[in-house]
Design an enzyme around this catalytic site. Structure first.
Site: not given
Length: 358
Positions: A155, A249
């Site tokens: 990810c 993120h």
């Protein structure tokens, strides 16, 4: 409608699959599976903590009605030939054993790292390296399978690769330096991160994460030909950290380009790529693949992670870097459990269906 199964349905990523596939136009979940501990229970009971009874539901949306009373199966009870597609949300050690069994008869889209680095396995991001889909046919032939294994990237790699693609195509890339500030949900519930370790703190090391990003970014952005992928010819160095953010993120990125590049021209290329991205017409494709902010205080996880259902990569602070002869730097935000995981996997399934790979 294509019949699909979700393996690992009770975990954080599995829960995202349950939401992402709710009322989907093309795919219908007909069976879910999880650990022995959950097998035989209704889904709504399987996601409760056995000691406290607390609902361990990570998603901000309600548990979809269709899933609440579904009975969770054992993984060993799944008959892959009964499905058109199987989504897996497994730990890598389990994926190594389970996914090849399924792929003998049925396509598998995986969130695990187990097969990402095999030479006949592409790491696919819809809209970024669609031509690599052709490698799945070679994989099936090589291994004597009717299906295949198509893993998502780590990810952390997803947002990075998406933003590097238009830069690479227009200006070329020599070096990439990246520092990530990664959300807690990226570690999952088990083993996860202990609250007392992360609160009021930054953990400056995530095992194996940096190596994954450095390999995967080059493979994703590599060239495909003669049934193989030639990794992109640039260098990647990164530092991956864990911060007390639930989802999303954030990454600071420094790029040395081969050709001179100004911030405004890079912004233009990113937005043009977003406007023309190949997967625009797919059911879960975001309205904006990339958004570029002029506001220097963006992106921020709390504000930006849910844009377009968490499928948009958000860029900000795009500016010239003076440490490189041809330097650009920016900050990006990517939703690790949506575009970087389950919803990204559903988007990949849509791409494969469009390309008649399913």
């Amino acid at each position: 409608m294509l019949k699909v199964a979700v393996i690992g349905a009770t975990g954080a990523v599995g829960q995202e699959f349950i939401v992402a596939l709710n009322k989907h136009k093309w795919f219908q979940i007909t069976q879910i599976a999880a650990s022995e501990r959950s097998a035989g229970k209704k889904y709504i009971d399987a996601i409760r903590d056995p000691s406290s009874g607390i609902l361990r539901w990570h998603n901000r949306e309600e548990v979809p009605e269709y899933a609440r009373d579904m009975i969770v199966s054992k993984v060993d009870d799944i008959k892959p030939q009964n499905f058109d597609l199987i989504f897996t949300a497994l730990e890598s050690d389990d994926a190594k054993v389970i996914e090849p069994k399924f792929a003998k008869t049925t396509p598998v889209i995986s969130t695990a790292a187990a097969f990402r680095y095999e030479p006949d396995v592409p790491i696919l991001i819809p809209g970024v390296n669609d031509s690599h889909v052709e490698l799945l046919s070679a994989q099936s032939k090589n291994r004597g399978w009717k299906g295949f294994i198509a893993p998502l990237p780590n990810c952390t790699t997803t947002g990075l690769a998406i933003t590097l693609k238009p830069i690479l195509d227009k200006f070329g890339i020599d070096k990439v330096l990246m520092t990530s500030m990664q959300a807690l949900s990226g570690a999952g519930r088990s083993p996860g991160v202990i609250a007392l370790d992360i609160m009021d703190n930054v953990i400056p090391y995530i095992p194996k994460e940096e190596e994954k990003v450095q390999i995967e970014a080059k493979k994703i952005l590599g060239s495909f030909g003669d049934s193989s992928i030639k990794p992109a010819d640039f260098r990647v160095s990164c530092t991956c950290t864990r911060v007390p953010v639930i989802d999303g993120h954030t990454e600071t990125v420094f790029v040395e380009t081969e050709k001179p590049a100004e911030a405004e021209s890079v912004k233009r290329e990113m937005l043009d790529f977003s406007k023309k991205v190949s997967i625009k017409a797919l059911p879960t494709a975001p309205k904006d693949y990339i958004i570029v902010h002029d506001d220097p205080t963006r992106p921020q996880p709390r504000i930006d992670r849910e844009i377009n259902d968490g499928m948009t990569t958000v860029v900000g602070r795009l500016r010239k870097d003076t440490a490189f002869d041809n330097g650009i730097k920016y900050v990006l935000l990517s939703h690790n459990e949506k575009m970087g995981s389950a919803r990204g996997a559903v988007l990949l399934a849509e791409l494969l269906k469009e390309k008649a790979a399913l």
